[in-house]
Design an enzyme around this catalytic site. Structure first.
Site, PDB file in Angstrom:
ATOM      1  N   GLU A 242      -2.483 -29.685  23.387  1.00  0.00           N
ATOM      2  CA  GLU A 242      -3.283 -28.496  23.729  1.00  0.00           C
ATOM      3  C   GLU A 242      -3.711 -27.665  22.526  1.00  0.00           C
ATOM      4  O   GLU A 242      -3.466 -26.458  22.466  1.00  0.00           O
ATOM      5  CB  GLU A 242      -2.528 -27.630  24.743  1.00  0.00           C
ATOM      6  CG  GLU A 242      -2.333 -28.345  26.063  1.00  0.00           C
ATOM      7  CD  GLU A 242      -1.892 -27.436  27.205  1.00  0.00           C
ATOM      8  OE1 GLU A 242      -1.532 -26.279  26.945  1.00  0.00           O
ATOM      9  OE2 GLU A 242      -1.913 -27.899  28.364  1.00  0.00           O
TER      10      GLU A 242
ATOM     11  N   GLU B 139      -0.148 -34.062  31.712  1.00  0.00           N
ATOM     12  CA  GLU B 139       0.499 -32.953  32.424  1.00  0.00           C
ATOM     13  C   GLU B 139      -0.303 -32.636  33.669  1.00  0.00           C
ATOM     14  O   GLU B 139      -1.534 -32.675  33.652  1.00  0.00           O
ATOM     15  CB  GLU B 139       0.584 -31.679  31.566  1.00  0.00           C
ATOM     16  CG  GLU B 139       1.655 -31.725  30.503  1.00  0.00           C
ATOM     17  CD  GLU B 139       1.781 -30.429  29.705  1.00  0.00           C
ATOM     18  OE1 GLU B 139       1.616 -29.348  30.285  1.00  0.00           O
ATOM     19  OE2 GLU B 139       2.039 -30.532  28.496  1.00  0.00           O
TER      20      GLU B 139
HETATM   21  C1  BG6 Z   1       0.949 -26.548  29.245  1.00  0.00           C
HETATM   22  C2  BG6 Z   1       1.906 -26.815  28.109  1.00  0.00           C
HETATM   23  O1  BG6 Z   1       0.065 -25.563  28.832  1.00  0.00           O
HETATM   24  O2  BG6 Z   1       1.428 -26.048  30.437  1.00  0.00           O
HETATM   25  C3  BG6 Z   1       3.370 -26.843  28.491  1.00  0.00           C
HETATM   26  O3  BG6 Z   1       1.566 -27.976  27.411  1.00  0.00           O
HETATM   27  C4  BG6 Z   1       3.625 -25.796  29.557  1.00  0.00           C
HETATM   28  O4  BG6 Z   1       4.129 -26.666  27.337  1.00  0.00           O
HETATM   29  C5  BG6 Z   1       2.796 -26.121  30.784  1.00  0.00           C
HETATM   30  O5  BG6 Z   1       4.962 -25.614  29.886  1.00  0.00           O
HETATM   31  C6  BG6 Z   1       3.033 -25.189  31.945  1.00  0.00           C
HETATM   32  O6  BG6 Z   1       2.804 -23.866  31.549  1.00  0.00           O
HETATM   33  P1  BG6 Z   1       3.882 -22.722  31.735  1.00  0.00           P
HETATM   34  O7  BG6 Z   1       3.278 -21.534  31.078  1.00  0.00           O
HETATM   35  O8  BG6 Z   1       4.043 -22.551  33.188  1.00  0.00           O
HETATM   36  O9  BG6 Z   1       5.122 -23.197  31.064  1.00  0.00           O
END
Ligand code: BG6
Length: 472
Positions: A165, A369
């Protein structure tokens, strides 16, 4: 009505799950690890830091045994740069190498394909003190780090992700602490950092192909389709600008080795053109990714914005669109439900996003993700009934299948997260995992692992190669 059966998921589809080092490992200062920017980040007083996290550093064998029981074909994790180089550069920390060697061997033992993110937000603090990504020397430090990873793990790791990201680090630099809010022109600094990351990423891709001809390497930004708030031409134009700025800048640089023209003009208007040295663009052109990995949580909806409108410039979250006077303004999408943390849920948007990326770049795609953050409840008898997560994942996997049927070359799906871990800024209570970790924000309890209902559901999905998505 459909007149043909949907294409199946490919036989070797990478059904996986993801984590990142600082969010899951803990052991933040053990065995010679240096601090990273995440270790020294400030946290709101109601949420935990990353010092113990899910204690995966000490429990990786137990965790991988559970991943094997889940049936994972791939595990996407990140390597902590400051565990390998406590100072970011210089002396290698052998114990850091040993840890990841053991982790990779354990995965291999269970026939789980390691998918390695080389850098996931956690820049060594020693480098940050010298200016971080604003300092051109960080490019060399990253290249040297990449070389060390390829030398030590390249015999077993086939899939490499350069930077997690990068777009979120630039667009939400203030939130992630990558830029000083009080800098004279934070945007100029951020886009200079961005340029250095482009060069660093390109160098790593070139090096990877030279050192490991059989390996595959790609970028891993957070990409989402952007909708105009209305069919008004100005709104459509604003959505286009936002998409260029949020999505295409990063992939155009990684794949085509050039700056996106809409973004370039935006940077000119913002006096934020980065300094580009002779030879940089040739490096970007030479580097070619083998696939595109991307993270997807939701879509964005934006409309036009008046030039004179004073932006309050609040960027609450990486999944929420923001505003730029004269360019665009984020809006909620009235057609979409939200998670309890306010993120819009848009499975169909994933299909649109997959098509958009594939049509533009024609490279294999890997989802690294996708998932639902929620305050899960451990019920009596060690049960977590996370049907809301099953529902979210099921709808997104359905759209993956439809995208495959549309002709998109999708090679894998690695939802966030394999196991509960600490959220980027909302603590451990915002859980994503298939496996519950028994701890609270400040009470570490026994950290025991408990498969959730979604664990058994995903196991069935994997075992049926995506044919059986039912929740029974
Ligand atoms: C992504 C990241 O932006 O979202 C992760 O790569 C992150 O590191 C995930 O944990 C979920 O976001 P958050 O803010 O709920 O942890």
């Amino acid at each position: 009505m459909r007149n043909h059966p949907l294409k199946p998921f490919p036989k070797d589809f990478l059904w996986g799950a993801s984590t990142s080092a600082y969010q899951v490992e803990g052991a933040w200062n053990e065995d010679g690890k240096g601090p990273s920017v995440m270790d020294v980040a400030k946290h709101p007083k109601e949420v935990t830091d990353f010092k113990v996290a899910s204690d995966h550093y000490h429990r990786y064998k137990e965790d991988i045994a559970l991943f094997a029981e889940l049936g994972l074909k791939a595990y996407r994790f990140s390597i902590s740069w400051s565990r390998i180089f406590p100072e970011g550069t210089g002396e290698v920390n052998q114990k850091g190498i040993d840890f990841y060697n053991n982790l990779i061997n354990e995965l291999k033992k269970h026939h789980i394909e390691p998918v390695v993110t080389m850098y996931h937000f956690d820049l060594p603090y020693a480098l940050q003190k010298k200016g971080g990504w604003l300092n051109r020397e960080t490019i060399e430090a990253y290249e040297n780090y990449a070389k060390t990873l390829f030398e030590n793990f390249g015999d077993r790791v086939k899939y490499w992700l350069t930077i997690n990201e990068q777009n979120v680090m630039i667009l939400f630099g203030e939130l992630l602490g990558t830029v000083d809010r009080n800098a004279e022109n934070p945007k100029k600094e951020l886009y200079q950092q961005n340029h250095h990351m482009f060069v660093a990423q390109a160098k790593a891709m070139i090096l990877c192909h030279r050192m490991l001809p059989d390996a595959k390497i790609g970028p891993a930004p957070n990409i989402s389709a952007v909708y105009p708030i209305s069919p008004q031409p100005e709104d459509v134009l604003a959505a286009h600008t936002f998409s260029s700025l949020r999505n295409w800048l990063y992939l155009d640089a990684a794949v085509f080795g050039r700056y996106n023209s809409t973004v370039w003009s935006y940077l000119e208007k913002k006096q934020a053109i980065p300094e580009i040295q002779d030879g940089d663009m040739a490096i970007l052109k030479e580097a070619k990714p083998d696939f595109i990995a991307f993270n997807y949580y939701s879509t964005m909806t934006v409309g036009a914005n008046l030039p004179q409108k004073v932006s309050n410039n609040v960027r609450e979250d990486q999944q929420m669109a923001f505003e730029e006077p004269g360019f665009f303004k984020g809006h909620p999408n009235p057609n979409l439900p939200k998670t309890e943390y306010g993120w819009e849920i848009d499975p169909v948007g994933l299909r649109t996003t997959l098509r958009e990326i594939y049509e533009r770049y024609h490279l294999p795609l890997l989802i690294t993700e996708n998932g639902l953050g929620a305050q899960d409840r451990l019920e009596e008898g060690d049960v977590v009934n996370d049907d809301y997560r099953i529902d979210y994942l099921q709808k997104h996997i359905e759209q993956c299948r439809l995208a495959l049927d549309d002709g998109v070359e999708l090679i894998g799906y690695c939802p966030w997260s394999a196991i509960d871990l600490v959220s980027t800024h909302q603590g451990i209570s915002k859980r994503y995992g298939f496996i519950y970790v028994n701890r609270d924000e400040f009470d570490l309890k026994d950290l025991r692992r408990i498969p959730k209902k979604s664990f058994y559901w995903y196991k069935k999905v994997i075992a049926s190669n995506g044919e059986d998505l039912t929740n029974e």
